[in-house]
Design a protein around this motif. Structure first.
Motif, PDB file in Angstrom:
ATOM      1  N   ASN A  19     -25.322 -33.544 -11.374  1.00 52.57           N
ATOM      2  CA  ASN A  19     -26.748 -33.271 -11.562  1.00 52.57           C
ATOM      3  C   ASN A  19     -27.326 -32.880 -10.205  1.00 52.57           C
ATOM      4  OD1 ASN A  19     -29.165 -32.989 -12.919  1.00 52.57           O
ATOM      5  ND2 ASN A  19     -29.615 -35.168 -13.021  1.00 52.57           N
ATOM      6  N   LEU A  20     -28.517 -32.307 -10.240  1.00 49.35           N
ATOM      7  CA  LEU A  20     -29.243 -31.955  -9.022  1.00 49.35           C
ATOM      8  C   LEU A  20     -30.557 -32.713  -9.059  1.00 49.35           C
ATOM      9  CD1 LEU A  20     -28.409 -28.190  -9.247  1.00 49.35           C
ATOM     10  CD2 LEU A  20     -27.496 -29.786  -7.554  1.00 49.35           C
ATOM     11  N   ASP A  21     -30.791 -33.550  -8.072  1.00 53.06           N
ATOM     12  CA  ASP A  21     -31.980 -34.412  -8.052  1.00 53.06           C
ATOM     13  C   ASP A  21     -33.239 -33.657  -7.656  1.00 53.06           C
ATOM     14  OD1 ASP A  21     -30.551 -36.663  -8.794  1.00 53.06           O
ATOM     15  OD2 ASP A  21     -30.285 -37.379  -6.740  1.00 53.06           O
ATOM     16  N   ASN A  22     -34.357 -34.068  -8.265  1.00 54.07           N
ATOM     17  CA  ASN A  22     -35.712 -33.636  -7.909  1.00 54.07           C
ATOM     18  C   ASN A  22     -35.967 -32.145  -8.082  1.00 54.07           C
ATOM     19  OD1 ASN A  22     -36.609 -36.297  -7.066  1.00 54.07           O
ATOM     20  ND2 ASN A  22     -35.160 -36.034  -5.394  1.00 54.07           N
ATOM     21  N   VAL A  28     -20.158 -29.908 -12.880  1.00 50.96           N
ATOM     22  CA  VAL A  28     -19.693 -30.524 -14.117  1.00 50.96           C
ATOM     23  C   VAL A  28     -20.625 -30.161 -15.269  1.00 50.96           C
ATOM     24  CG1 VAL A  28     -19.157 -32.720 -15.252  1.00 50.96           C
ATOM     25  CG2 VAL A  28     -18.659 -32.412 -12.807  1.00 50.96           C
ATOM     26  N   HIS A  29     -20.056 -29.496 -16.277  1.00 54.89           N
ATOM     27  CA  HIS A  29     -20.818 -29.143 -17.480  1.00 54.89           C
ATOM     28  C   HIS A  29     -21.191 -30.421 -18.235  1.00 54.89           C
ATOM     29  CE1 HIS A  29     -22.079 -26.967 -21.058  1.00 54.89           C
ATOM     30  NE2 HIS A  29     -21.382 -27.846 -21.751  1.00 54.89           N
ATOM     31  N   ASN A  30     -22.454 -30.532 -18.640  1.00 56.43           N
ATOM     32  CA  ASN A  30     -22.936 -31.692 -19.388  1.00 56.43           C
ATOM     33  C   ASN A  30     -24.107 -31.217 -20.236  1.00 56.43           C
ATOM     34  OD1 ASN A  30     -24.824 -33.919 -19.960  1.00 56.43           O
ATOM     35  ND2 ASN A  30     -23.396 -35.157 -18.779  1.00 56.43           N
ATOM     36  N   THR A  31     -24.087 -31.441 -21.527  1.00 57.63           N
ATOM     37  CA  THR A  31     -25.104 -30.901 -22.430  1.00 57.63           C
ATOM     38  C   THR A  31     -26.500 -31.469 -22.195  1.00 57.63           C
ATOM     39  OG1 THR A  31     -24.521 -32.541 -24.114  1.00 57.63           O
ATOM     40  CG2 THR A  31     -23.451 -30.384 -24.251  1.00 57.63           C
ATOM     41  N   LYS A  32     -26.615 -32.545 -21.427  1.00 60.65           N
ATOM     42  CA  LYS A  32     -27.933 -33.119 -21.145  1.00 60.65           C
ATOM     43  C   LYS A  32     -28.436 -32.792 -19.739  1.00 60.65           C
ATOM     44  CE  LYS A  32     -27.537 -36.892 -24.405  1.00 60.65           C
ATOM     45  NZ  LYS A  32     -27.583 -38.308 -24.656  1.00 60.65           N
ATOM     46  N   LEU A  33     -27.532 -32.535 -18.792  1.00 61.67           N
ATOM     47  CA  LEU A  33     -27.948 -32.363 -17.401  1.00 61.67           C
ATOM     48  C   LEU A  33     -27.672 -30.983 -16.823  1.00 61.67           C
ATOM     49  CD1 LEU A  33     -26.696 -35.788 -15.991  1.00 61.67           C
ATOM     50  CD2 LEU A  33     -29.000 -35.187 -16.743  1.00 61.67           C
ATOM     51  N   MET A  34     -26.511 -30.395 -17.147  1.00 64.97           N
ATOM     52  CA  MET A  34     -26.125 -29.129 -16.534  1.00 64.97           C
ATOM     53  C   MET A  34     -25.310 -28.299 -17.525  1.00 64.97           C
ATOM     54  SD  MET A  34     -24.289 -28.514 -12.829  1.00 64.97           S
ATOM     55  CE  MET A  34     -25.415 -29.667 -12.057  1.00 64.97           C
ATOM     56  N   LEU A  35     -25.933 -27.228 -18.028  1.00 69.50           N
ATOM     57  CA  LEU A  35     -25.263 -26.346 -18.979  1.00 69.50           C
ATOM     58  C   LEU A  35     -24.687 -25.157 -18.216  1.00 69.50           C
ATOM     59  CD1 LEU A  35     -27.918 -26.408 -21.838  1.00 69.50           C
ATOM     60  CD2 LEU A  35     -25.693 -27.529 -21.819  1.00 69.50           C
ATOM     61  N   LEU A  36     -23.350 -25.086 -18.207  1.00 75.27           N
ATOM     62  CA  LEU A  36     -22.658 -24.048 -17.451  1.00 75.27           C
ATOM     63  C   LEU A  36     -22.035 -23.017 -18.390  1.00 75.27           C
ATOM     64  CD1 LEU A  36     -20.889 -26.373 -14.857  1.00 75.27           C
ATOM     65  CD2 LEU A  36     -23.029 -25.097 -14.571  1.00 75.27           C
ATOM     66  N   GLY A  75     -19.658 -20.843 -20.490  1.00 74.29           N
ATOM     67  CA  GLY A  75     -18.386 -21.204 -21.108  1.00 74.29           C
ATOM     68  C   GLY A  75     -18.267 -22.669 -21.446  1.00 74.29           C
ATOM     69  N   ALA A  76     -19.355 -23.432 -21.246  1.00 71.24           N
ATOM     70  CA  ALA A  76     -19.356 -24.875 -21.518  1.00 71.24           C
ATOM     71  C   ALA A  76     -18.180 -25.569 -20.841  1.00 71.24           C
ATOM     72  CB  ALA A  76     -19.363 -25.137 -23.029  1.00 71.24           C
ATOM     73  N   THR A  77     -17.919 -25.164 -19.593  1.00 68.78           N
ATOM     74  CA  THR A  77     -16.796 -25.737 -18.868  1.00 68.78           C
ATOM     75  C   THR A  77     -17.163 -25.937 -17.400  1.00 68.78           C
ATOM     76  OG1 THR A  77     -14.433 -25.466 -18.394  1.00 68.78           O
ATOM     77  CG2 THR A  77     -15.765 -23.470 -18.374  1.00 68.78           C
ATOM     78  N   ASN A  78     -16.503 -26.874 -16.756  1.00 72.50           N
ATOM     79  CA  ASN A  78     -16.718 -27.121 -15.327  1.00 72.50           C
ATOM     80  C   ASN A  78     -16.297 -25.902 -14.518  1.00 72.50           C
ATOM     81  OD1 ASN A  78     -17.258 -29.664 -16.319  1.00 72.50           O
ATOM     82  ND2 ASN A  78     -15.479 -30.631 -15.413  1.00 72.50           N
ATOM     83  N   ILE A  79     -16.879 -25.763 -13.333  1.00 79.95           N
ATOM     84  CA  ILE A  79     -16.511 -24.672 -12.440  1.00 79.95           C
ATOM     85  C   ILE A  79     -16.331 -25.221 -11.023  1.00 79.95           C
ATOM     86  CG2 ILE A  79     -18.935 -24.014 -12.144  1.00 79.95           C
ATOM     87  CD1 ILE A  79     -15.934 -21.648 -11.804  1.00 79.95           C
ATOM     88  N   THR A  80     -15.192 -24.923 -10.420  1.00 78.27           N
ATOM     89  CA  THR A  80     -14.957 -25.260  -9.017  1.00 78.27           C
ATOM     90  C   THR A  80     -15.119 -23.982  -8.214  1.00 78.27           C
ATOM     91  OG1 THR A  80     -13.432 -27.032  -9.591  1.00 78.27           O
ATOM     92  CG2 THR A  80     -13.326 -26.193  -7.339  1.00 78.27           C
ATOM     93  N   LEU A  81     -16.051 -23.999  -7.281  1.00 83.67           N
ATOM     94  CA  LEU A  81     -16.288 -22.829  -6.452  1.00 83.67           C
ATOM     95  C   LEU A  81     -15.261 -22.761  -5.332  1.00 83.67           C
ATOM     96  CD1 LEU A  81     -20.185 -22.945  -6.027  1.00 83.67           C
ATOM     97  CD2 LEU A  81     -18.851 -21.734  -7.763  1.00 83.67           C
ATOM     98  N   ALA A  82     -14.806 -21.561  -5.049  1.00 80.86           N
ATOM     99  CA  ALA A  82     -13.960 -21.327  -3.877  1.00 80.86           C
ATOM    100  C   ALA A  82     -14.876 -21.029  -2.698  1.00 80.86           C
ATOM    101  CB  ALA A  82     -13.021 -20.156  -4.145  1.00 80.86           C
ATOM    102  N   ALA A  83     -14.332 -21.029  -1.504  1.00 82.13           N
ATOM    103  CA  ALA A  83     -15.129 -20.678  -0.328  1.00 82.13           C
ATOM    104  C   ALA A  83     -15.700 -19.279  -0.521  1.00 82.13           C
ATOM    105  CB  ALA A  83     -14.266 -20.739   0.923  1.00 82.13           C
ATOM    106  N   LYS A 107     -35.577 -30.869 -17.117  1.00 84.48           N
ATOM    107  CA  LYS A 107     -34.622 -31.948 -17.330  1.00 84.48           C
ATOM    108  C   LYS A 107     -33.186 -31.466 -17.192  1.00 84.48           C
ATOM    109  CE  LYS A 107     -37.568 -34.653 -20.369  1.00 84.48           C
ATOM    110  NZ  LYS A 107     -37.698 -35.349 -21.636  1.00 84.48           N
ATOM    111  N   THR A 108     -32.941 -30.213 -17.565  1.00 88.72           N
ATOM    112  CA  THR A 108     -31.589 -29.670 -17.602  1.00 88.72           C
ATOM    113  C   THR A 108     -31.493 -28.464 -16.681  1.00 88.72           C
ATOM    114  OG1 THR A 108     -31.425 -30.362 -19.914  1.00 88.72           O
ATOM    115  CG2 THR A 108     -29.795 -28.769 -19.145  1.00 88.72           C
TER     116      THR A 108
END
Length: 140
Positions: A78-81, A100-108, A110-118, A129-130
């Protein structure tokens, strides 16, 4: 104090607000952006802020552009504030940040987590809220 027949009851601090003003204050105020909106011209930039290392819920109240340079694997859940309507861009300088994909906090996408590369980026919109993913870049 009385100046040319006009009583002045301002404090010294209030008078110091106008120190250095070279024209009418109302003229200066009128030159500012109207509450109804308008257009800026010239360069407008953002200060780039850095997330605290290994923080799973970084605070975004201080800006719109952030660097994620986590020194170890970090899952951002999540991202605060965040403020409703706020759009943020996050630039990764390492390959240690996963959103991290989460239907209540962060909708990404493909509905999947994403790891960013440099050098990758992700852009998110806060609904209040989301967080909703707007876009991401793969710059590897």
């Amino acid at each position: 104090i009385n100046f040319n027949g006009t009583a002045i009851s301002s404090t010294a601090a209030e008078l110091n607000y106008t120190d250095g003003v070279t024209s009418a204050i109302q003229t200066q105020l009128n030159a500012k952006m109207a509450l109804a909106g308008g257009a800026f011209s010239g360069a407008v930039g953002n200060t780039i802020r850095t997330f605290t290392d290994k923080d799973p819920t970084p605070d975004v109240r201080t800006g719109n552009v952030f660097v994620a340079g986590n020194s170890k694997s970090t899952s951002i859940t999540n991202l605060d504030n965040g403020a409703a309507g706020q759009i943020i861009t996050i630039f990764a300088t390492t390959a240690h940040t996963t959103f991290v994909h989460n239907t209540k906090l962060m909708l990404l996408a493909g509905a999947t987590n994403i790891t960013l590369a440099a050098n990758d980026t992700i852009q998110l919109l806060c609904t209040g809220k989301t967080w909703l993913e707007i876009s991401r870049s793969d710059n590897t």
